[in-house]
Motif scaffolding. Structure first.
Motif, PDB file in Angstrom:
ATOM      1  N   MET A   1      12.505   8.282 -22.485  1.00 36.75           N
ATOM      2  CA  MET A   1      11.418   7.616 -21.809  1.00 36.75           C
ATOM      3  C   MET A   1      11.972   6.985 -20.532  1.00 36.75           C
ATOM      4  O   MET A   1      13.057   6.424 -20.533  1.00 36.75           O
ATOM      5  CB  MET A   1      10.841   6.533 -22.722  1.00 36.75           C
ATOM      6  N   ARG A   2      11.233   7.047 -19.462  1.00 38.14           N
ATOM      7  CA  ARG A   2      11.621   6.453 -18.180  1.00 38.14           C
ATOM      8  C   ARG A   2      10.919   5.107 -18.034  1.00 38.14           C
ATOM      9  O   ARG A   2       9.681   5.033 -18.028  1.00 38.14           O
ATOM     10  CB  ARG A   2      11.224   7.396 -17.050  1.00 38.14           C
ATOM     11  N   ILE A   3      11.709   4.035 -17.913  1.00 39.20           N
ATOM     12  CA  ILE A   3      11.163   2.681 -17.921  1.00 39.20           C
ATOM     13  C   ILE A   3      11.554   1.951 -16.642  1.00 39.20           C
ATOM     14  O   ILE A   3      12.718   1.924 -16.260  1.00 39.20           O
ATOM     15  CB  ILE A   3      11.674   1.889 -19.144  1.00 39.20           C
ATOM     16  N   LEU A   4      10.571   1.367 -15.985  1.00 36.76           N
ATOM     17  CA  LEU A   4      10.784   0.515 -14.822  1.00 36.76           C
ATOM     18  C   LEU A   4      10.818  -0.928 -15.301  1.00 36.76           C
ATOM     19  O   LEU A   4       9.900  -1.381 -15.985  1.00 36.76           O
ATOM     20  CB  LEU A   4       9.655   0.690 -13.806  1.00 36.76           C
ATOM     21  N   VAL A   5      11.897  -1.644 -14.964  1.00 37.06           N
ATOM     22  CA  VAL A   5      12.027  -3.052 -15.339  1.00 37.06           C
ATOM     23  C   VAL A   5      12.079  -3.874 -14.061  1.00 37.06           C
ATOM     24  O   VAL A   5      12.988  -3.715 -13.248  1.00 37.06           O
ATOM     25  CB  VAL A   5      13.297  -3.307 -16.180  1.00 37.06           C
ATOM     26  N   ILE A   6      11.088  -4.733 -13.874  1.00 36.02           N
ATOM     27  CA  ILE A   6      11.064  -5.646 -12.729  1.00 36.02           C
ATOM     28  C   ILE A   6      11.354  -7.043 -13.256  1.00 36.02           C
ATOM     29  O   ILE A   6      10.583  -7.585 -14.046  1.00 36.02           O
ATOM     30  CB  ILE A   6       9.708  -5.623 -12.010  1.00 36.02           C
ATOM     31  N   GLU A   7      12.480  -7.598 -12.831  1.00 38.93           N
ATOM     32  CA  GLU A   7      12.889  -8.928 -13.295  1.00 38.93           C
ATOM     33  C   GLU A   7      13.797  -9.549 -12.243  1.00 38.93           C
ATOM     34  O   GLU A   7      14.786  -8.936 -11.838  1.00 38.93           O
ATOM     35  CB  GLU A   7      13.620  -8.818 -14.630  1.00 38.93           C
ATOM     36  N   ASP A   8      13.457 -10.770 -11.794  1.00 36.51           N
ATOM     37  CA  ASP A   8      14.268 -11.414 -10.774  1.00 36.51           C
ATOM     38  C   ASP A   8      15.445 -12.200 -11.343  1.00 36.51           C
ATOM     39  O   ASP A   8      16.350 -12.573 -10.613  1.00 36.51           O
ATOM     40  CB  ASP A   8      13.419 -12.280  -9.839  1.00 36.51           C
ATOM     41  N   ASP A   9      15.466 -12.439 -12.642  1.00 35.27           N
ATOM     42  CA  ASP A   9      16.601 -13.099 -13.284  1.00 35.27           C
ATOM     43  C   ASP A   9      17.600 -12.010 -13.689  1.00 35.27           C
ATOM     44  O   ASP A   9      17.335 -11.205 -14.584  1.00 35.27           O
ATOM     45  CB  ASP A   9      16.122 -13.873 -14.512  1.00 35.27           C
ATOM     46  N   ALA A  10      18.755 -11.982 -13.028  1.00 33.50           N
ATOM     47  CA  ALA A  10      19.734 -10.907 -13.226  1.00 33.50           C
ATOM     48  C   ALA A  10      20.221 -10.819 -14.669  1.00 33.50           C
ATOM     49  O   ALA A  10      20.406  -9.714 -15.192  1.00 33.50           O
ATOM     50  CB  ALA A  10      20.911 -11.096 -12.282  1.00 33.50           C
ATOM     51  N   ALA A  11      20.424 -11.946 -15.324  1.00 38.17           N
ATOM     52  CA  ALA A  11      20.915 -11.934 -16.706  1.00 38.17           C
ATOM     53  C   ALA A  11      19.896 -11.288 -17.646  1.00 38.17           C
ATOM     54  O   ALA A  11      20.255 -10.481 -18.516  1.00 38.17           O
ATOM     55  CB  ALA A  11      21.249 -13.348 -17.168  1.00 38.17           C
ATOM     56  N   ILE A  12      18.633 -11.616 -17.466  1.00 37.68           N
ATOM     57  CA  ILE A  12      17.578 -11.026 -18.297  1.00 37.68           C
ATOM     58  C   ILE A  12      17.449  -9.538 -17.988  1.00 37.68           C
ATOM     59  O   ILE A  12      17.350  -8.716 -18.904  1.00 37.68           O
ATOM     60  CB  ILE A  12      16.238 -11.753 -18.079  1.00 37.68           C
ATOM     61  N   ALA A  13      17.460  -9.186 -16.717  1.00 32.34           N
ATOM     62  CA  ALA A  13      17.347  -7.778 -16.321  1.00 32.34           C
ATOM     63  C   ALA A  13      18.500  -6.954 -16.895  1.00 32.34           C
ATOM     64  O   ALA A  13      18.289  -5.849 -17.401  1.00 32.34           O
ATOM     65  CB  ALA A  13      17.304  -7.657 -14.809  1.00 32.34           C
ATOM     66  N   ASP A  14      19.722  -7.489 -16.825  1.00 32.26           N
ATOM     67  CA  ASP A  14      20.888  -6.773 -17.350  1.00 32.26           C
ATOM     68  C   ASP A  14      20.798  -6.593 -18.857  1.00 32.26           C
ATOM     69  O   ASP A  14      21.071  -5.507 -19.378  1.00 32.26           O
ATOM     70  CB  ASP A  14      22.179  -7.513 -17.000  1.00 32.26           C
ATOM     71  N   ALA A  15      20.429  -7.651 -19.567  1.00 35.12           N
ATOM     72  CA  ALA A  15      20.335  -7.570 -21.029  1.00 35.12           C
ATOM     73  C   ALA A  15      19.242  -6.596 -21.463  1.00 35.12           C
ATOM     74  O   ALA A  15      19.450  -5.771 -22.360  1.00 35.12           O
ATOM     75  CB  ALA A  15      20.071  -8.955 -21.619  1.00 35.12           C
ATOM     76  N   LEU A  16      18.097  -6.676 -20.830  1.00 35.24           N
ATOM     77  CA  LEU A  16      16.988  -5.782 -21.165  1.00 35.24           C
ATOM     78  C   LEU A  16      17.339  -4.340 -20.819  1.00 35.24           C
ATOM     79  O   LEU A  16      17.111  -3.419 -21.607  1.00 35.24           O
ATOM     80  CB  LEU A  16      15.717  -6.220 -20.439  1.00 35.24           C
ATOM     81  N   GLY A  17      17.917  -4.147 -19.633  1.00 32.44           N
ATOM     82  CA  GLY A  17      18.320  -2.810 -19.220  1.00 32.44           C
ATOM     83  C   GLY A  17      19.356  -2.206 -20.160  1.00 32.44           C
ATOM     84  O   GLY A  17      19.268  -1.032 -20.523  1.00 32.44           O
ATOM     85  N   ALA A  18      20.338  -3.006 -20.574  1.00 28.66           N
ATOM     86  CA  ALA A  18      21.372  -2.521 -21.489  1.00 28.66           C
ATOM     87  C   ALA A  18      20.781  -2.152 -22.853  1.00 28.66           C
ATOM     88  O   ALA A  18      21.117  -1.105 -23.420  1.00 28.66           O
ATOM     89  CB  ALA A  18      22.467  -3.583 -21.659  1.00 28.66           C
ATOM     90  N   ALA A  19      19.895  -2.988 -23.363  1.00 29.58           N
ATOM     91  CA  ALA A  19      19.276  -2.700 -24.663  1.00 29.58           C
ATOM     92  C   ALA A  19      18.448  -1.421 -24.608  1.00 29.58           C
ATOM     93  O   ALA A  19      18.513  -0.592 -25.522  1.00 29.58           O
ATOM     94  CB  ALA A  19      18.408  -3.879 -25.101  1.00 29.58           C
ATOM     95  N   LEU A  20      17.677  -1.260 -23.548  1.00 29.30           N
ATOM     96  CA  LEU A  20      16.844  -0.059 -23.421  1.00 29.30           C
ATOM     97  C   LEU A  20      17.693   1.193 -23.197  1.00 29.30           C
ATOM     98  O   LEU A  20      17.399   2.258 -23.743  1.00 29.30           O
ATOM     99  CB  LEU A  20      15.837  -0.235 -22.287  1.00 29.30           C
ATOM    100  N   THR A  21      18.759   1.067 -22.412  1.00 25.41           N
ATOM    101  CA  THR A  21      19.658   2.198 -22.182  1.00 25.41           C
ATOM    102  C   THR A  21      20.365   2.591 -23.473  1.00 25.41           C
ATOM    103  O   THR A  21      20.475   3.784 -23.799  1.00 25.41           O
ATOM    104  CB  THR A  21      20.691   1.855 -21.086  1.00 25.41           C
ATOM    105  N   ASN A  22      20.827   1.596 -24.229  1.00 29.45           N
ATOM    106  CA  ASN A  22      21.473   1.871 -25.517  1.00 29.45           C
ATOM    107  C   ASN A  22      20.524   2.535 -26.501  1.00 29.45           C
ATOM    108  O   ASN A  22      20.966   3.260 -27.397  1.00 29.45           O
ATOM    109  CB  ASN A  22      22.051   0.592 -26.124  1.00 29.45           C
ATOM    110  N   ALA A  23      19.243   2.302 -26.337  1.00 28.64           N
ATOM    111  CA  ALA A  23      18.237   2.927 -27.207  1.00 28.64           C
ATOM    112  C   ALA A  23      17.876   4.333 -26.722  1.00 28.64           C
ATOM    113  O   ALA A  23      17.027   4.989 -27.304  1.00 28.64           O
ATOM    114  CB  ALA A  23      16.984   2.053 -27.273  1.00 28.64           C
ATOM    115  N   GLY A  24      18.523   4.779 -25.634  1.00 29.70           N
ATOM    116  CA  GLY A  24      18.328   6.140 -25.164  1.00 29.70           C
ATOM    117  C   GLY A  24      17.314   6.322 -24.046  1.00 29.70           C
ATOM    118  O   GLY A  24      16.934   7.447 -23.738  1.00 29.70           O
ATOM    119  N   HIS A  25      16.907   5.241 -23.428  1.00 30.39           N
ATOM    120  CA  HIS A  25      15.917   5.323 -22.355  1.00 30.39           C
ATOM    121  C   HIS A  25      16.582   5.316 -20.982  1.00 30.39           C
ATOM    122  O   HIS A  25      17.665   4.767 -20.805  1.00 30.39           O
ATOM    123  CB  HIS A  25      14.932   4.156 -22.447  1.00 30.39           C
ATOM    124  N   ALA A  26      15.928   5.915 -20.013  1.00 34.82           N
ATOM    125  CA  ALA A  26      16.355   5.846 -18.626  1.00 34.82           C
ATOM    126  C   ALA A  26      15.684   4.629 -18.016  1.00 34.82           C
ATOM    127  O   ALA A  26      14.457   4.526 -18.035  1.00 34.82           O
ATOM    128  CB  ALA A  26      15.958   7.108 -17.878  1.00 34.82           C
TER     129      ALA A  26
END
Length: 66
Positions: A1-26
């Motif tokens: 699944m291709r997911i766009l994440v818009i988040e201005d807090d870098a720590a939240i964006a990194d954590a969310l991005g890492a979790a989604l990537t680890n789950a197999g998403h782009a």
């Protein structure tokens, strides 16, 4: 699944991005909603993760573009 994440807090964006990537998403992160207004119509995403409140753009304002 291709997911766009818009988040201005870098720590939240990194954590969310890492979790989604680890789950197999782009994941495509954006630091704020300004470029998303033009990116959404041109690049279809399976899921946009949008902020409800942001100093740059709100998810409710971007949702019609998604």
């Amino acid at each position: 699944m291709r997911i766009l994440v818009i988040e201005d807090d870098a720590a939240i964006a990194d954590a969310l991005g890492a979790a989604l990537t680890n789950a197999g998403h782009a994941v495509e992160p954006l630091a704020n909603g300004r470029p998303a207004g033009t990116a959404l119509p041109d690049h279809p995403y399976s899921v946009p993760v949008l902020p409800l409140r942001s100093p740059h753009a709100s998810g409710t304002g971007l949702l019609p573009c998604a």
